[in-house]
Design a protein around this motif. Structure first.
Motif, PDB file in Angstrom:
ATOM      1  N   UNK A   1      26.283  37.444  34.319  1.00 28.87           N
ATOM      2  CA  UNK A   1      27.481  37.074  35.075  1.00 28.87           C
ATOM      3  C   UNK A   1      28.685  37.875  34.577  1.00 28.87           C
ATOM      4  N   UNK A   2      28.801  37.980  33.239  1.00 32.13           N
ATOM      5  CA  UNK A   2      29.887  38.787  32.679  1.00 32.13           C
ATOM      6  C   UNK A   2      29.787  40.233  33.131  1.00 32.13           C
ATOM      7  N   UNK A   3      28.572  40.765  33.099  1.00 34.60           N
ATOM      8  CA  UNK A   3      28.373  42.141  33.537  1.00 34.60           C
ATOM      9  C   UNK A   3      28.686  42.334  35.001  1.00 34.60           C
ATOM     10  N   UNK A   4      28.330  41.359  35.832  1.00 40.56           N
ATOM     11  CA  UNK A   4      28.612  41.464  37.268  1.00 40.56           C
ATOM     12  C   UNK A   4      30.116  41.470  37.535  1.00 40.56           C
ATOM     13  N   UNK A   5      30.840  40.626  36.809  1.00 41.46           N
ATOM     14  CA  UNK A   5      32.294  40.606  36.983  1.00 41.46           C
ATOM     15  C   UNK A   5      32.901  41.936  36.572  1.00 41.46           C
ATOM     16  N   UNK A   6      32.496  42.433  35.399  1.00 40.20           N
ATOM     17  CA  UNK A   6      32.999  43.727  34.940  1.00 40.20           C
ATOM     18  C   UNK A   6      32.571  44.841  35.889  1.00 40.20           C
ATOM     19  N   UNK A   7      31.329  44.758  36.370  1.00 40.40           N
ATOM     20  CA  UNK A   7      30.845  45.770  37.297  1.00 40.40           C
ATOM     21  C   UNK A   7      31.634  45.786  38.583  1.00 40.40           C
ATOM     22  N   UNK A   8      31.976  44.602  39.090  1.00 43.00           N
ATOM     23  CA  UNK A   8      32.776  44.531  40.314  1.00 43.00           C
ATOM     24  C   UNK A   8      34.168  45.125  40.099  1.00 43.00           C
ATOM     25  N   UNK A   9      34.761  44.861  38.933  1.00 38.12           N
ATOM     26  CA  UNK A   9      36.075  45.427  38.636  1.00 38.12           C
ATOM     27  C   UNK A   9      36.003  46.952  38.518  1.00 38.12           C
ATOM     28  N   UNK A  10      34.963  47.436  37.815  1.00 32.42           N
ATOM     29  CA  UNK A  10      34.793  48.882  37.695  1.00 32.42           C
ATOM     30  C   UNK A  10      34.580  49.509  39.063  1.00 32.42           C
ATOM     31  N   UNK A  11      33.779  48.857  39.892  1.00 35.55           N
ATOM     32  CA  UNK A  11      33.530  49.363  41.242  1.00 35.55           C
ATOM     33  C   UNK A  11      34.816  49.459  42.042  1.00 35.55           C
ATOM     34  N   UNK A  12      35.646  48.429  41.981  1.00 39.85           N
ATOM     35  CA  UNK A  12      36.898  48.438  42.751  1.00 39.85           C
ATOM     36  C   UNK A  12      37.815  49.568  42.304  1.00 39.85           C
ATOM     37  N   UNK A  13      38.021  49.696  41.008  1.00 39.27           N
ATOM     38  CA  UNK A  13      38.962  50.710  40.523  1.00 39.27           C
ATOM     39  C   UNK A  13      38.419  52.135  40.716  1.00 39.27           C
ATOM     40  N   UNK A  14      37.110  52.293  40.637  1.00 41.56           N
ATOM     41  CA  UNK A  14      36.556  53.623  40.895  1.00 41.56           C
ATOM     42  C   UNK A  14      36.641  53.973  42.381  1.00 41.56           C
ATOM     43  N   UNK A  15      36.445  52.994  43.258  1.00 43.79           N
ATOM     44  CA  UNK A  15      36.622  53.247  44.689  1.00 43.79           C
ATOM     45  C   UNK A  15      38.075  53.609  44.991  1.00 43.79           C
ATOM     46  N   UNK A  16      38.984  52.949  44.303  1.00 43.20           N
ATOM     47  CA  UNK A  16      40.410  53.149  44.565  1.00 43.20           C
ATOM     48  C   UNK A  16      40.931  54.429  43.917  1.00 43.20           C
ATOM     49  N   UNK A  17      40.603  54.651  42.655  1.00 42.14           N
ATOM     50  CA  UNK A  17      41.219  55.756  41.903  1.00 42.14           C
ATOM     51  C   UNK A  17      40.221  56.797  41.408  1.00 42.14           C
ATOM     52  N   UNK A  18      38.940  56.634  41.719  1.00 43.40           N
ATOM     53  CA  UNK A  18      37.927  57.543  41.215  1.00 43.40           C
ATOM     54  C   UNK A  18      38.193  59.013  41.523  1.00 43.40           C
ATOM     55  N   UNK A  19      38.434  59.385  42.774  1.00 41.57           N
ATOM     56  CA  UNK A  19      38.700  60.796  43.080  1.00 41.57           C
ATOM     57  C   UNK A  19      39.918  61.352  42.343  1.00 41.57           C
TER      58      UNK A  19
END
Length: 378
Positions: free
Chosen positions: A184-202
């Motif tokens: 569950x902790x990993x999923x929460x962190x993964x979702x946050x990483x996913x959001x910020x990489x989608x937003x600022x990754x490029x």
């Protein structure tokens, strides 16, 4: 007389031996060059293996967290083109990343609900047919030339194992709770990483590439990054198409064969298609068991043949076109990578092993082209 003595003295001085002053001429003992090179290479290989072992150990120890994080990174690579497209049509990256994230949650949750509903609606049929399959297997086993003593020994062993299994339940439950908390902790962190990489990754990638002072380094880094993105996007896009073709074809075939739970069988095979080798095995085994319970050995053989056609023939025909160069790897390489990935990171390692190896192969090609592996010593 004087001349003769002088001649003798001169002659004698010329024949007098050198005086030993105690010094010894030094001999230059040198280790052959091939020995030095071999020793240096061996120590370097040992160091690399130790570093690799430490890395694998760290991943294995923290895979409940690092697994979802890795999935988040790969999902960001796959879906960032959608955010880019939304941005081109007037939607900000923050909102676009949120839309994609919510969409993924809905799709994944919806797929889980559909799977659960399909399995739930077929639960009675599944239970009846699996029970029938067990009885069929028992009948086959009873016809085998097995002595009664062997049967009694197996029964005794199973009875003795009962207390051991019971005592291990508490430990298993505690381990499951701990794993669930980490997941569950990993999923929460993964979702946050996913959001910020989608937003600022490029933007972050662009800054990292532009920070290279040397133009050649900058160009090489940009090629490596672009190729890695293409590998991941091509692999998962092709894998999804292949999974759908595989699952739908098996579901339709099972329906026409009269095997119950065709939809559930198709869903299991779609999900299993993302896991090299192991997923196909479990998906096919599930279909064969269902067929065995419904129609006996004959129907089970027919179901097995259908699964083999779908998983071998269709995949061999479609994989080169759907997956492209990102899976330009020998099957043995994929098998070994999948095995090591599963050992290090569990199910996540099984899923991500192939694209990671493909990225590594392309990275080696690029580094070789720019002379990274050249021997400066000649």
């Amino acid at each position: 007389m004087t001349d003769n003595s002088t001649e003798l003295e001169t002659t004698g001085s010329s024949t007098t031996p050198d005086v030993d002053d105690g010094s010894v001429e030094r001999v230059d003992f040198r280790v052959p060059g091939w020995v030095r090179r071999g020793g240096t290479t061996s120590w370097m290989m040992i160091g690399m293996l130790i570093a690799l072992a430490v890395l694998i150990g760290l991943i294995a120890a923290t895979r409940d967290i690092t697994g979802p994080l890795a999935i988040g990174v790969f999902l960001a690579i796959v879906f960032v083109p959608i955010v880019n497209w939304l941005e081109e049509h007037g939607i900000g990256r923050a909102l676009g990343a949120g839309i994609v994230l919510v969409g993924l949650v809905v799709v994944i949750g919806g797929a889980g609900l559909v799977t659960a509903e399909a399995l739930g609606s077929q639960s009675d049929v599944l239970k009846e047919n699996l029970d029938a399959a067990v009885e069929e297997v028992k009948t086959i086993v009873e016809d085998l030339p097995i002595s009664d003593a062997a049967v009694d020994e197996v029964d005794s062993t199973a009875s003795d194992a009962g207390p051991v299994v019971r005592d291990g339940v508490a430990t298993a439950v505690a381990g499951a709770v701990s794993t669930a908390a980490g997941l569950i902790t990993g999923l929460i962190l993964g979702a946050m990483v996913l959001y910020y990489l989608l937003k600022d990754g490029p933007m972050l990638t662009r800054r990292w590439v532009d920070a290279k002072a040397d133009r050649a380094d900058r160009d090489a880094t940009e090629r490596i990054v672009n190729k890695a993105l293409q590998d991941v996007q091509g692999y998962f896009g092709g894998k999804t198409a292949l999974a759908l073709v595989n699952g739908v074809s098996i579901a339709i075939g099972m329906y026409f064969l009269g095997v119950p739970g065709a939809l559930a069988i198709g869903v299991v095979n779609v999900i299993g298609a993302y896991i090299p080798y192991i997923g196909a095995f479990f998906g096919g085994a599930f279909a064969v068991l269902m067929a065995l319970g419904e129609g006996g050995i004959g129907l089970a053989v027919a179901a097995f043949a259908l699964v083999m056609v779908a998983q071998l023939v269709l995949e061999n025909l479609l994989e080169p076109k759907l997956l492209g160069s990102s899976l330009n790897l020998h099957p043995l390489t994929i098998l070994l990578a999948t095995t090591l990935g599963g050992m290090a990171a569990g199910m996540v390692g099984l899923i991500l092993a192939a694209p990671v190896v493909a990225i590594g192969v392309d990275l080696k090609k690029e580094l070789t082209a720019v002379g990274f592996f050249d021997d400066d010593d000649g």
